[in-house]
Scaffold this motif. Structure first.
Motif, PDB file in Angstrom:
ATOM      1  N   GLN A  19       0.860  -1.198   0.000  1.00  0.00           N
ATOM      2  CA  GLN A  19       0.000   0.000   0.000  1.00  0.00           C
ATOM      3  C   GLN A  19       0.889   1.238   0.000  1.00  0.00           C
ATOM      4  N   TRP A  20       0.464   2.276  -0.712  1.00  0.00           N
ATOM      5  CA  TRP A  20       1.330   3.452  -0.902  1.00  0.00           C
ATOM      6  C   TRP A  20       1.764   4.074   0.413  1.00  0.00           C
ATOM      7  N   ASP A  21       0.894   4.077   1.398  1.00  0.00           N
ATOM      8  CA  ASP A  21       1.251   4.771   2.644  1.00  0.00           C
ATOM      9  C   ASP A  21       1.972   3.860   3.641  1.00  0.00           C
ATOM     10  N   ARG A  22       2.373   2.669   3.179  1.00  0.00           N
ATOM     11  CA  ARG A  22       3.169   1.795   4.050  1.00  0.00           C
ATOM     12  C   ARG A  22       4.610   1.650   3.559  1.00  0.00           C
ATOM     13  N   LYS A  23       4.933   2.362   2.484  1.00  0.00           N
ATOM     14  CA  LYS A  23       6.298   2.265   1.923  1.00  0.00           C
ATOM     15  C   LYS A  23       7.286   3.005   2.813  1.00  0.00           C
ATOM     16  N   LEU A  24       8.374   2.337   3.168  1.00  0.00           N
ATOM     17  CA  LEU A  24       9.314   2.912   4.132  1.00  0.00           C
ATOM     18  C   LEU A  24      10.001   4.169   3.604  1.00  0.00           C
ATOM     19  N   ASP A  25      10.380   4.150   2.313  1.00  0.00           N
ATOM     20  CA  ASP A  25      11.045   5.349   1.784  1.00  0.00           C
ATOM     21  C   ASP A  25      10.097   6.537   1.816  1.00  0.00           C
ATOM     22  N   ALA A  26       8.813   6.283   1.540  1.00  0.00           N
ATOM     23  CA  ALA A  26       7.826   7.368   1.580  1.00  0.00           C
ATOM     24  C   ALA A  26       7.693   7.916   2.998  1.00  0.00           C
ATOM     25  N   LYS A  27       7.674   7.019   3.972  1.00  0.00           N
ATOM     26  CA  LYS A  27       7.527   7.456   5.376  1.00  0.00           C
ATOM     27  C   LYS A  27       8.742   8.244   5.839  1.00  0.00           C
ATOM     28  N   LEU A  28       9.922   7.755   5.437  1.00  0.00           N
ATOM     29  CA  LEU A  28      11.144   8.473   5.828  1.00  0.00           C
ATOM     30  C   LEU A  28      11.166   9.857   5.182  1.00  0.00           C
ATOM     31  N   ALA A  29      10.789   9.902   3.905  1.00  0.00           N
ATOM     32  CA  ALA A  29      10.795  11.202   3.209  1.00  0.00           C
ATOM     33  C   ALA A  29       9.832  12.170   3.897  1.00  0.00           C
ATOM     34  N   TYR A  30       8.678  11.687   4.309  1.00  0.00           N
ATOM     35  CA  TYR A  30       7.687  12.529   5.009  1.00  0.00           C
ATOM     36  C   TYR A  30       8.312  13.112   6.274  1.00  0.00           C
ATOM     37  N   ALA A  31       8.900  12.230   7.084  1.00  0.00           N
ATOM     38  CA  ALA A  31       9.470  12.688   8.361  1.00  0.00           C
ATOM     39  C   ALA A  31      10.609  13.678   8.126  1.00  0.00           C
ATOM     40  N   LEU A  32      11.422  13.416   7.119  1.00  0.00           N
ATOM     41  CA  LEU A  32      12.585  14.288   6.884  1.00  0.00           C
ATOM     42  C   LEU A  32      12.154  15.611   6.265  1.00  0.00           C
TER      43      LEU A  32
ATOM     44  N   SER B 129      21.445  17.960  10.674  1.00  0.00           N
ATOM     45  CA  SER B 129      21.794  16.567  10.389  1.00  0.00           C
ATOM     46  C   SER B 129      21.410  15.663  11.564  1.00  0.00           C
ATOM     47  N   VAL B 130      21.567  16.174  12.781  1.00  0.00           N
ATOM     48  CA  VAL B 130      21.200  15.390  13.973  1.00  0.00           C
ATOM     49  C   VAL B 130      19.668  15.242  14.037  1.00  0.00           C
ATOM     50  N   VAL B 131      18.975  16.320  13.707  1.00  0.00           N
ATOM     51  CA  VAL B 131      17.500  16.247  13.683  1.00  0.00           C
ATOM     52  C   VAL B 131      17.070  15.199  12.651  1.00  0.00           C
ATOM     53  N   GLY B 132      17.730  15.207  11.494  1.00  0.00           N
ATOM     54  CA  GLY B 132      17.404  14.242  10.441  1.00  0.00           C
ATOM     55  C   GLY B 132      17.649  12.812  10.888  1.00  0.00           C
ATOM     56  N   GLU B 133      18.782  12.600  11.536  1.00  0.00           N
ATOM     57  CA  GLU B 133      19.120  11.255  12.023  1.00  0.00           C
ATOM     58  C   GLU B 133      18.037  10.765  12.989  1.00  0.00           C
ATOM     59  N   MET B 134      17.637  11.649  13.904  1.00  0.00           N
ATOM     60  CA  MET B 134      16.652  11.247  14.928  1.00  0.00           C
ATOM     61  C   MET B 134      15.260  11.059  14.315  1.00  0.00           C
ATOM     62  N   ALA B 135      14.925  11.891  13.324  1.00  0.00           N
ATOM     63  CA  ALA B 135      13.619  11.753  12.661  1.00  0.00           C
ATOM     64  C   ALA B 135      13.575  10.425  11.905  1.00  0.00           C
ATOM     65  N   ALA B 136      14.684  10.071  11.267  1.00  0.00           N
ATOM     66  CA  ALA B 136      14.725   8.804  10.523  1.00  0.00           C
ATOM     67  C   ALA B 136      14.620   7.619  11.492  1.00  0.00           C
ATOM     68  N   LEU B 137      15.329   7.697  12.618  1.00  0.00           N
ATOM     69  CA  LEU B 137      15.266   6.605  13.602  1.00  0.00           C
ATOM     70  C   LEU B 137      13.851   6.447  14.161  1.00  0.00           C
ATOM     71  N   THR B 138      13.149   7.561  14.291  1.00  0.00           N
ATOM     72  CA  THR B 138      11.775   7.494  14.805  1.00  0.00           C
ATOM     73  C   THR B 138      10.902   6.672  13.853  1.00  0.00           C
ATOM     74  N   VAL B 139      11.083   6.893  12.547  1.00  0.00           N
ATOM     75  CA  VAL B 139      10.305   6.125  11.564  1.00  0.00           C
ATOM     76  C   VAL B 139      10.710   4.643  11.612  1.00  0.00           C
ATOM     77  N   ILE B 140      12.005   4.393  11.731  1.00  0.00           N
ATOM     78  CA  ILE B 140      12.465   2.994  11.813  1.00  0.00           C
ATOM     79  C   ILE B 140      11.869   2.333  13.067  1.00  0.00           C
TER      80      ILE B 140
END
Ligand SMILES: Cc1cc2nc3c(=O)[nH]c(=O)nc-3n(C[C@H](O)[C@H](O)[C@H](O)COP(=O)(O)O)c2cc1C
Length: 380
Positions: free
Chosen positions: A230-243, A343-354
């Motif tokens: 499903q489109w809204d379950r794609k990990l790259d899409a979710k990471l891009a949203y958070a970032l 960059s630190v904010v990005g790292e933490m936002a990505a980890l949150t999605v993971i």
């Protein structure tokens, strides 16, 4: 579902965060959270505000005797600068004239925020749109980082460009990226790092600002986080949203996303190999660890582009929203370049999605439950 909510104005009494859906029995080291908060505050090119603040969290709920309870985690990060702003920011009785702003900064939320929410005072917008809010996202991400450590997941981030000064784009190991932590601009190459600092100095002297690019690296991931179904379950899409939700981030690239677009498929796709001892493996990672919206077991590599800071000491042209006359944009105390911090904010936002996807895949009640299901997970 792991959910993070943030609240707080830049010069208000406090920032606040709520983390909902965090599993129980995860040991929390508050010093590690403070280290991540300090990493966000540092970095060459930041302005005077960060000299005032020394961000610390006060946990209000959801943690007992150093372990999470599974209930919502609520926390505060007090703004030390509030002492100087109390009379202008008091929730019930504030002087709204002295610090009034009517000359919106191009590139900031100022003008559209004032029009959208019906304010005559742009301060009502800039106090919340400010990236001060990212302190909460870093603290929340740091909780998630501690959860993910239980599953041997590690992350690192480095700055690949500031303005026109850039390092070579090439595959780098976790260790190489981690070493950039000691650089004031979080750059893996000390010579380029020095030139990055010089270009920040030059921009500052000119009353100008700079953006840049940072690269996030996450390793130790199991296969199959995210989904293709499903489109809204794609990990790259979710990471891009958070970032993309981080202030001033204007581009997100997975692996060699944009370079790959200029090459034939034979030079882009990561071929698949198998050996009995090694299992299934790849020798390249052009995709940046995600295929079909799912982790493929390779490290995730993401690059984010940050636009230059909108507040300029040599202000841009704007209008006074009360009179319509041409004026100079307002000047708040500001960073010249905040790419190392972002960059630190990005790292933490990505980890949150993971973390969110981890909980979805392995269950979210307790650490033990997650651990059991993680052990049973078929890996390649
Ligand atoms: C860590 C960080 C620090 C920032 N510092 C400033 C700053 O000091 N001054 C400023 O004008 N913008 C700063 N920004 C960028 C603005 O917050 C951002 O451009 C603004 O909120 C408008 O949002 P947009 O760029 O996403 O449209 C910073 C962004 C980040 C991520």
């Amino acid at each position: 579902m792991l959910r993070i909510l943030t609240a707080g104005e830049s010069h208000g009494k406090s920032l606040a965060g709520i983390i909902e859906g965090f599993p129980s029995n995860v040991a929390i080291n508050i010093d590690e959270i403070h280290q991540d908060l300090a990493r966000r505050q540092q970095g060459y090119g930041r302005g005077g505000r960060m000299k005032i603040e020394q961000d610390r969290i006060e946990i209000l709920s959801g943690v007992r005797d150093g372990k999470t309870l599974g209930s919502p985690i609520a926390f505060l990060i007090r703004n030390k600068d509030y002492e100087n702003w109390e009379s202008y920011m008091d929730p019930m009785e504030a002087d709204t004239e002295t610090k009034k702003v009517t000359n919106p900064r191009p590139g900031h939320a100022d003008l559209i925020g004032a029009l959208k929410y019906g304010f005559e005072d742009v301060r009502n917008v800039l106090e919340r749109s400010s990236a001060r809010e990212t302190a909460v996202r870093v603290a929340a991400g740091s909780f998630v980082k501690q959860l993910l450590k239980n599953f041997q997941i590690q992350s690192a981030v480095h700055v690949t460009a500031i303005g026109e000064i850039a390092v070579n784009e090439k595959p780098r190991s976790f260790e190489e990226i981690w070493e950039a932590e000691d650089s004031p601009v979080r750059c893996v190459d000390p010579v380029i790092g020095q030139r990055m600092m010089e270009t920040i100095d030059a921009a500052k002297k000119e009353g100008d600002s700079l953006g840049g690019i940072f690269e996030i690296y996450i390793q130790g991931l199991p296969v199959g986080l995210g989904s293709y179904v499903q489109w809204d379950r794609k990990l790259d899409a979710k990471l891009a949203y958070a970032l993309m939700s981080i202030q001033a981030i204007k581009g997100v690239e997975f692996g060699y996303g944009f370079k790959n677009a200029q090459k034939p498929g034979s030079q882009v796709h990561d071929e698949i190999f198998y050996e009995k001892e090694k299992g299934i493996y790849r020798v390249t990672n052009h995709a940046g660890g995600i295929e079909g919206g799912m982790t493929n077991g390779q490290p995730i590599v993401i690059r984010c582009a940050m636009k230059p800071i909108p507040t300029l000491c040599k202000p841009l042209r704007t209008i006074d929203i009360q009179t319509g006359e041409a004026v100079e944009a307002s000047v708040e105390r500001s960073d010249t370049c905040a790419v190392p911090a972002a960059s630190v904010v990005g790292e933490m936002a990505a980890l949150t999605v993971i973390g969110e996807e981890f909980i979805r895949k392995f269950g979210g009640d307790s650490l033990e439950e997650m651990r059991q299901r993680w052990k049973d997970c078929k890996s390649i």
